[in-house]
Design an enzyme around this catalytic site. Structure first.
Site, PDB file in Angstrom:
ATOM      1  CE  LYS A  40      -4.135   2.373   2.549  1.00  0.00           C
ATOM      2  NZ  LYS A  40      -4.755   1.928   3.301  1.00  0.00           N
ATOM      3  CB  SER A 115      -7.932   3.332   2.710  1.00  0.00           C
ATOM      4  OG  SER A 115      -7.238   3.271   3.670  1.00  0.00           O
ATOM      5  CB  SER A 139      -7.722   0.804   5.328  1.00  0.00           C
ATOM      6  OG  SER A 139      -8.471   2.025   5.538  1.00  0.00           O
TER       7      SER A 139
END
Ligand code: GLN
Length: 446
Positions: A40, A115, A139
């Site tokens: 990420k 996210s 997330s």
């Protein structure tokens, strides 16, 4: 086709990477040999651009690896790139990203969740893939649920936050998304562990979580929080959840209803704490030390304000303003300190429940992945309300795993299993047994 070309091809269709690493090579042989790994974009990667989904870090190239990145490299993982995310993690649909908005491989008009949307997306289409992701309030679980993948959020402090571009320090947890429970367990075994560079890191031995992949659930007691199945949860999602409960029972688990009465305060407490911490974290992006800048002009406030107005997105600005307000003298006691007290009461709710049961189960998200045209109509409040099932365990810092439990309107539905502090092994055991029996994980075709 070589793997990087394949990744570039997938990215063209799905927009799941902010940066693809064309030059990546495995450092050595190890437990991740043969796996591709994505990271990420909020984790620092040495020599590879790291933006946290924000224009304010558009040209930031770190000179070091986050601890979790270093760990996957030391096990021979081939890092293929940095996955798309909401700016600094601010969102549930990855639609607040300054670069690309990842598309759900099951339906390109729908969100991957957020996210860690890019992480969920690539895990749904690539076999033998491990995505290093992060959760503050859900997330990892949200994208796992929406993309039909497995997402494990470990106990707060289990994985080092060193080298993570912070959203909210008391809530941020590195974790893993993968195509199945065993790969997720492998990824977690590698990234977990004490790190003296993170003062909140837990100094406890890390078990080999893949050894918890067992299929019999005799002796496991599962609590079903009644507050997690009340109004606002889509009926189709509920019906898949109840089917999953039957499957868990058929494997020998016992289930019972439990109550988490503070649930109704979880969203407001979470959003006050999260934005308060976020607003202090983002103060450092002022155009001077690193990140985007502009020609020096005016006094400090005028200059910093210009830089921040230009480079932060709308959701980041909303959170900075709210978080500054909740910490202001005069409001601090009424908002921030009250939210902290509620957080403790939420922790106590879970402690009570885990005296009676081993794990808790609920749907992961109240709905299936929404379409982008539906998301654009949501108010900020409706947007935040989508986190209703994930924020409480995140506030409590306890581990959770989301595993696919069916399809509604051809879109995946997630089963959420929540565990006690440091009880990741039991979560993985329960999720693995369920996964093997339900046989619902299949990659999305693209
Ligand atoms: N959707 C939540 C938020 O916007 C959680 C995000 C996250 O876990 N990073 O704060």
């Amino acid at each position: 086709m070589n793997i990087i070309n394949k990744v570039k091809d997938l990215d063209r269709k799905l927009d799941c990477f902010i940066t693809v690493d064309e030059k990546s090579k495995p450092l050595c042989e190890g437990k991740l040999s043969g796996y591709t790994v994505s990271v990420k974009d909020c984790f620092c990667t040495n020599g590879l651009r790291t933006t946290a989904g924000s224009k304010i870090l558009e040209n930031y190239i770190p000179l070091f690896d986050a601890t979790v990145v270093e760990k996957v490299k030391n096990e021979g993982g081939l890092i293929i790139g940095k996955t798309a995310m909401d700016e600094f993690g601010f969102g549930t649909f990855s639609a607040n990203c300054a670069y690309k908005i990842p598309k759900n491989p099951w339906d390109l008009n729908r969100s991957c969740g957020g996210s860690s949307g890019g992480a969920g997306c690539i895990s749904a289409v690539l076999e033998k893939h491990i995505a290093v992701a992060e959760s503050t309030g859900g997330s990892i679980s949200a994208p796992a649920s929406f993309t039909g993948t497995v997402g494990i959020t470990p106990t707060y402090g289990r994985c080092s936050r060193w080298g993570l571009l912070a959203y909210a320090n008391s809530l941020d947890k590195p974790g893993i998304i993968a195509g199945n429970v065993k790969d997720a367990a492998l990824g977690l075994s590698i990234i977990a562990g004490y790190d003296e560079k993170d003062s909140t890191s837990i100094n406890e031995k890390v078990p080999d979580y893949t050894k918890s992949c067992r299929t019999n659930l005799k002796g496991i007691k599962i609590g079903i929080p009644k507050e997690y199945l009340s109004e606002g949860i889509d009926e189709k999602v509920k019906s898949h959840f109840y089917k999953a409960v039957e499957t868990l029972e058929s494997l020998g688990a016992k289930t019972e209803k439990v109550s988490l009465p503070m649930t109704k305060y979880a969203l407001s407490s979470y959003y006050i704490i999260a934005v308060s911490e976020a607003s202090t974290n983002l103060a450092k992006y002022c155009g001077i030390r690193y990140g985007a800048t502009l020609p020096l002009k005016g006094n400090f406030d005028e200059f910093a304000s210009k830089v921040r107005t230009k480079y932060f997105g709308e959701e980041a600005k909303r959170r900075i303003m709210l978080g500054t307000f909740t910490r202001m003298s005069g409001y601090r006691d009424a908002y921030y300190l009250k939210a902290m007290k509620i957080r403790q009461m939420i922790i106590d709710d879970f402690k009570k429940a885990f005296k009676k049961v081993d794990v808790l189960a609920s749907p992961t998200m109240p709905v299936i992945a929404p379409r982008f045209d539906e998301i654009s109509k949501l108010t900020p409040l409706q947007n935040w309300a989508m986190d209703i099932l994930t924020v409480a365990p995140n506030l409590a810092g306890i581990p959770m795993i989301s595993v696919p439990c069916g399809f509604a309107d051809n879109m995946p539905v997630g089963l959420h299993i929540i565990g006690n502090h440091l009880d990741e092994s039991k979560l993985i055991h329960t999720a693995y047994a369920y996964e093997q029996k339900a046989n619902l994980n299949r990659g999305a075709e693209i």
